[in-house]
Design a protein around this motif. Structure first.
Motif, mmCIF file in Angstrom:
data_model
loop_
_atom_site.group_PDB
_atom_site.id
_atom_site.type_symbol
_atom_site.label_atom_id
_atom_site.label_comp_id
_atom_site.label_asym_id
_atom_site.label_seq_id
_atom_site.Cartn_x
_atom_site.Cartn_y
_atom_site.Cartn_z
ATOM 1 N N LEU A 215 0.826 -1.210 0.000
ATOM 2 C CA LEU A 215 0.000 0.000 0.000
ATOM 3 C C LEU A 215 0.859 1.258 0.000
ATOM 4 C CD1 LEU A 215 -2.921 -0.991 2.393
ATOM 5 C CD2 LEU A 215 -2.645 -1.398 -0.059
ATOM 6 N N TRP A 216 1.989 1.192 0.685
ATOM 7 C CA TRP A 216 2.898 2.335 0.698
ATOM 8 C C TRP A 216 3.407 2.644 -0.718
ATOM 9 C CZ3 TRP A 216 4.340 6.492 3.100
ATOM 10 C CH2 TRP A 216 5.580 7.085 2.857
ATOM 11 N N ASP A 217 3.697 1.603 -1.501
ATOM 12 C CA ASP A 217 4.161 1.813 -2.872
ATOM 13 C C ASP A 217 3.157 2.658 -3.656
ATOM 14 O OD1 ASP A 217 6.427 0.360 -2.413
ATOM 15 O OD2 ASP A 217 5.740 -1.460 -3.431
ATOM 16 N N VAL A 218 1.869 2.354 -3.477
ATOM 17 C CA VAL A 218 0.824 3.077 -4.201
ATOM 18 C C VAL A 218 0.742 4.527 -3.734
ATOM 19 C CG1 VAL A 218 -1.666 3.221 -4.646
ATOM 20 C CG2 VAL A 218 -0.520 0.992 -4.628
ATOM 21 N N VAL A 219 0.679 4.711 -2.425
ATOM 22 C CA VAL A 219 0.519 6.057 -1.875
ATOM 23 C C VAL A 219 1.745 6.918 -2.165
ATOM 24 C CG1 VAL A 219 0.182 7.380 0.251
ATOM 25 C CG2 VAL A 219 -1.069 5.243 -0.100
ATOM 26 N N TYR A 220 2.920 6.323 -2.043
ATOM 27 C CA TYR A 220 4.155 7.094 -2.253
ATOM 28 C C TYR A 220 4.247 7.608 -3.687
ATOM 29 C CZ TYR A 220 9.070 8.422 -2.030
ATOM 30 O OH TYR A 220 10.237 9.133 -2.053
ATOM 31 N N GLU A 221 3.734 6.819 -4.634
ATOM 32 C CA GLU A 221 3.787 7.234 -6.036
ATOM 33 C C GLU A 221 2.683 8.226 -6.395
ATOM 34 O OE1 GLU A 221 6.166 6.674 -8.077
ATOM 35 O OE2 GLU A 221 7.239 5.406 -6.632
ATOM 36 N N GLY A 222 1.900 8.640 -5.405
ATOM 37 C CA GLY A 222 0.876 9.646 -5.637
ATOM 38 C C GLY A 222 -0.350 9.119 -6.345
ATOM 39 N N GLN A 223 -0.595 7.794 -6.237
ATOM 40 C CA GLN A 223 -1.726 7.185 -6.939
ATOM 41 C C GLN A 223 -2.834 6.786 -5.962
ATOM 42 O OE1 GLN A 223 -0.370 4.010 -9.502
ATOM 43 N NE2 GLN A 223 1.559 5.035 -9.911
ATOM 44 N N TYR A 224 -2.916 7.457 -4.845
ATOM 45 C CA TYR A 224 -3.844 7.041 -3.792
ATOM 46 C C TYR A 224 -5.305 7.093 -4.233
ATOM 47 C CZ TYR A 224 -6.865 7.518 0.281
ATOM 48 O OH TYR A 224 -7.888 7.383 1.177
ATOM 49 N N SER A 225 -5.941 5.949 -4.125
ATOM 50 C CA SER A 225 -7.390 5.803 -4.263
ATOM 51 C C SER A 225 -7.715 4.425 -3.730
ATOM 52 C CB SER A 225 -7.847 5.923 -5.724
ATOM 53 O OG SER A 225 -7.439 4.800 -6.482
ATOM 54 N N ILE A 226 -8.916 4.224 -3.238
ATOM 55 C CA ILE A 226 -9.295 2.925 -2.695
ATOM 56 C C ILE A 226 -9.177 1.825 -3.748
ATOM 57 C CG2 ILE A 226 -11.167 1.566 -1.683
ATOM 58 C CD1 ILE A 226 -9.789 3.535 0.222
ATOM 59 N N PRO A 227 -9.642 2.037 -4.988
ATOM 60 C CA PRO A 227 -9.465 0.994 -6.012
ATOM 61 C C PRO A 227 -7.994 0.635 -6.239
ATOM 62 C CG PRO A 227 -11.138 2.543 -6.731
ATOM 63 C CD PRO A 227 -10.503 3.137 -5.506
ATOM 64 N N LYS A 228 -7.115 1.647 -6.230
ATOM 65 C CA LYS A 228 -5.695 1.379 -6.431
ATOM 66 C C LYS A 228 -5.109 0.587 -5.264
ATOM 67 C CE LYS A 228 -4.437 3.353 -10.353
ATOM 68 N NZ LYS A 228 -3.740 2.596 -11.427
ATOM 69 N N LEU A 229 -5.514 0.929 -4.051
ATOM 70 C CA LEU A 229 -5.033 0.196 -2.885
ATOM 71 C C LEU A 229 -5.542 -1.244 -2.912
ATOM 72 C CD1 LEU A 229 -5.410 2.834 -0.009
ATOM 73 C CD2 LEU A 229 -3.358 2.246 -1.320
ATOM 74 N N SER A 230 -6.794 -1.432 -3.282
ATOM 75 C CA SER A 230 -7.365 -2.780 -3.363
ATOM 76 C C SER A 230 -6.651 -3.605 -4.423
ATOM 77 C CB SER A 230 -8.860 -2.699 -3.677
ATOM 78 O OG SER A 230 -9.571 -2.060 -2.634
ATOM 79 N N GLU A 231 -6.334 -2.970 -5.522
ATOM 80 C CA GLU A 231 -5.612 -3.668 -6.585
ATOM 81 C C GLU A 231 -4.231 -4.103 -6.098
ATOM 82 O OE1 GLU A 231 -3.799 -2.793 -11.057
ATOM 83 O OE2 GLU A 231 -5.263 -1.420 -10.180
ATOM 84 N N ALA A 232 -3.599 -3.258 -5.304
ATOM 85 C CA ALA A 232 -2.278 -3.595 -4.765
ATOM 86 C C ALA A 232 -2.354 -4.824 -3.863
ATOM 87 C CB ALA A 232 -1.707 -2.407 -3.998
ATOM 88 N N LEU A 233 -3.416 -4.902 -3.043
ATOM 89 C CA LEU A 233 -3.581 -6.079 -2.186
ATOM 90 C C LEU A 233 -3.855 -7.324 -3.019
ATOM 91 C CD1 LEU A 233 -5.586 -5.055 1.010
ATOM 92 C CD2 LEU A 233 -3.127 -5.342 0.695
ATOM 93 N N GLU A 234 -4.633 -7.169 -4.071
ATOM 94 C CA GLU A 234 -4.937 -8.301 -4.950
ATOM 95 C C GLU A 234 -3.657 -8.879 -5.546
ATOM 96 O OE1 GLU A 234 -7.049 -11.196 -6.453
ATOM 97 O OE2 GLU A 234 -8.133 -9.540 -5.487
#
Length: 340
Positions: A215-234
Motif C-alpha cells: 500500500l505504501w508503494d501506491v501512496v508514495y507514487e501519488g496514486q492514492y485511491s481505494i481501487p488502487k489500494l485494493s488492486e495492490a492487495l490483490e
C-alpha cells in the motif's frame, strides 16, 4: 495458559504423558509487532523484486519433499493438504482487508502532503513508510493481527501434529518395529505448541509487512485511491498461492524432521546424527558447509552460528534465513556405528 493434558486433548484427544512441572502455553501474549527483518522474509530475491515492480507473483506449486527417506512420499500428502488450509487462510485475510479498505477513513491530507514532500525531495530514493501512514493502516486495516495470528497457530498445530505422527510412526518402525510412536510425549507436545506459536507470529508479521509495503508503494507514487489500494492487495505476494505453498512446505517438512528426531529419541537406539545438505542450485552456502557434520543425537548442529536440533528447527531461535524452504535432512547414526 493450558496444561499439557489440555493441550494433548486438543491435538490427539488424550492426556499427555510424563508431564513436566512447567505448563505448556498453547498461546502466549503477543508483544507489539516489530518490523520483520530481511532474513525472516518468506520470499527469495526474485519474489521480492516482482512485488517491488508491482507485478503479480506467479509460481508453479511444489508439494515435493526432496528427502531420500521412506516417509517423504507420505509427507508430500500433508504438504498438499496443508497448502489448501494456508491458501484459504490467506484468501480470507485478503478479502477481509480489502473490505476494510472500502470502509476505511480517508488518509488525512496532512499525511498525503508529507508523503508528497518526501517524493519531491528525492524520487530516486524511496523512503520508508512514515509512522503516521503506518498508524492509519493499523487503525483501519491491521487492527486484529493477534486474532489473525491465532487462526494461523491453530492450523499450524494441526499441520505439525499430522506431520510429526506421519514421519515418527514410519521412522520408528524402520529401526524398532515393535515400538509404537508416542504422540503424547510431553516434550514433543511442547515442541508442537511452541513452534506453532513462533511460526504463526512470524508468518503474520510478514503478511502485515507485505500489506504495509504494497500500500505504501501506491501512496508514495501519488496514486492514492481505494481501487488502487485494493488492486495492490490483490497483487500482493503475501496472499499469493506461491506463498501458501512456501508456508506449507517449510512448516510441514520441518515438523516431519521433528517426527524423525523424536522417533530416534524414543527408540533409544540412535546415538548421533549427520547433517545432509540437498546440494541443489539454491542450497544455502552455510548448509553446504554443514553437510557431513556429525553431532550426538541430543546436541544441536551449529549452522551459520545458530543452533538447530535438526534442519529447519527454530526451537533454539534459529533465524528464517537458516530454515525457510530448507531441503536438508539428517542421517541417523545407530548404536555400534561410527560417529563420522
Amino acid at each position: 495458559m493450558i496444561t499439557n493434558d489440555e493441550g494433548a486433548n486438543e491435538i490427539v484427544g488424550h492426556d499427555a504423558v510424563d508431564e513436566p512441572k512447567q505448563e505448556v502455553k498453547a498461546a502466549v501474549a503477543l508483544k507489539p509487532k516489530e518490523p520483520v527483518k530481511a532474513d525472516e522474509e518468506e520470499t527469495d530475491e526474485n519474489e521480492r523484486s516482482l512485488r517491488q515492480r508491482g507485478k503479480k507473483k506467479t509460481k508453479d506449486l511444489d508439494f515435493t519433499v526432496d528427502i531420500p527417506e521412506d516417509w517423504a512420499s507420505d509427507l508430500e500428502k500433508v504438504v498438499e493438504s496443508s497448502y489448501k488450509k494456508y491458501r484459504n487462510i490467506l484468501n480470507k485475510q485478503k478479502k477481509l482487508y480489502m473490505e476494510r479498505l472500502k470502509n476505511a477513513d480517508e488518509i488525512p491530507s496532512r499525511i498525503l502532503a508529507d508523503i508528497a514532500g518526501l517524493r519531491s525531495f528525492n524520487r530516486d530514493d524511496k523512503k520508508s513508510p512514515t509512522p503516521e501512514f503506518e498508524k492509519w493502516l493499523v487503525v483501519n486495516v491491521l487492527f486484529d493481527s493477534e486474532k489473525q495470528t491465532d487462526v494461523l497457530r491453530e492450523s499450524l498445530e494441526w499441520s505439525y501434529a499430522e506431520s510429526v505422527e506421519t514421519v515418527g510412526t514410519i521412522a520408528l518402525a524402520e529401526i524398532a518395529p515393535k515400538m509404537n510412536f508416542d504422540m503424547l510425549n510431553a516434550t514433543l507436545l511442547r515442541w508442537i505448541f511452541e513452534s506453532a506459536n513462533r511460526s504463526a507470529k512470524l508468518i503474520q508479521g510478514v503478511t502485515d509487512n507485505d500489506v504495509l509495503m504494497s500500500l505504501w508503494d501506491v501512496v508514495y507514487e501519488g496514486q492514492y485511491s481505494i481501487p488502487k489500494l485494493s488492486e495492490a492487495l490483490e497483487e500482493a505476494y503475501g496472499f499469493s498461492e506461491g506463498r501458501a505453498n512456501t508456508i506449507a512446505r517449510t512448516e510441514v517438512i520441518t515438523a516431519g524432521r521433528a517426527g524423525q528426531y523424536y522417533s530416534d529419541v524414543q527408540s533409544g537406539m540412535v546415538i548421533g546424527k549427520k547433517w545432509r545438505a540437498a546440494n541443489q542450485e539454491r542450497t544455502r552456502e552455510a548448509h553446504r558447509v554443514a553437510d557431513g557434520k556429525v553431532v550426538a543425537l541430543d546436541e544441536p548442529f551449529i549452522v551459520d552460528g545458530e543452533k538447530l536440533m535438526f534442519p529447519g528447527d527454530r526451537s533454539m531461535d534459529a533465524s528464517g534465513k537458516n530454515c525457510i524452504n530448507c531441503r536438508c535432512w539428517y542421517k541417523r547414526i545407530l548404536e555400534g556405528e561410527d560417529m563420522e
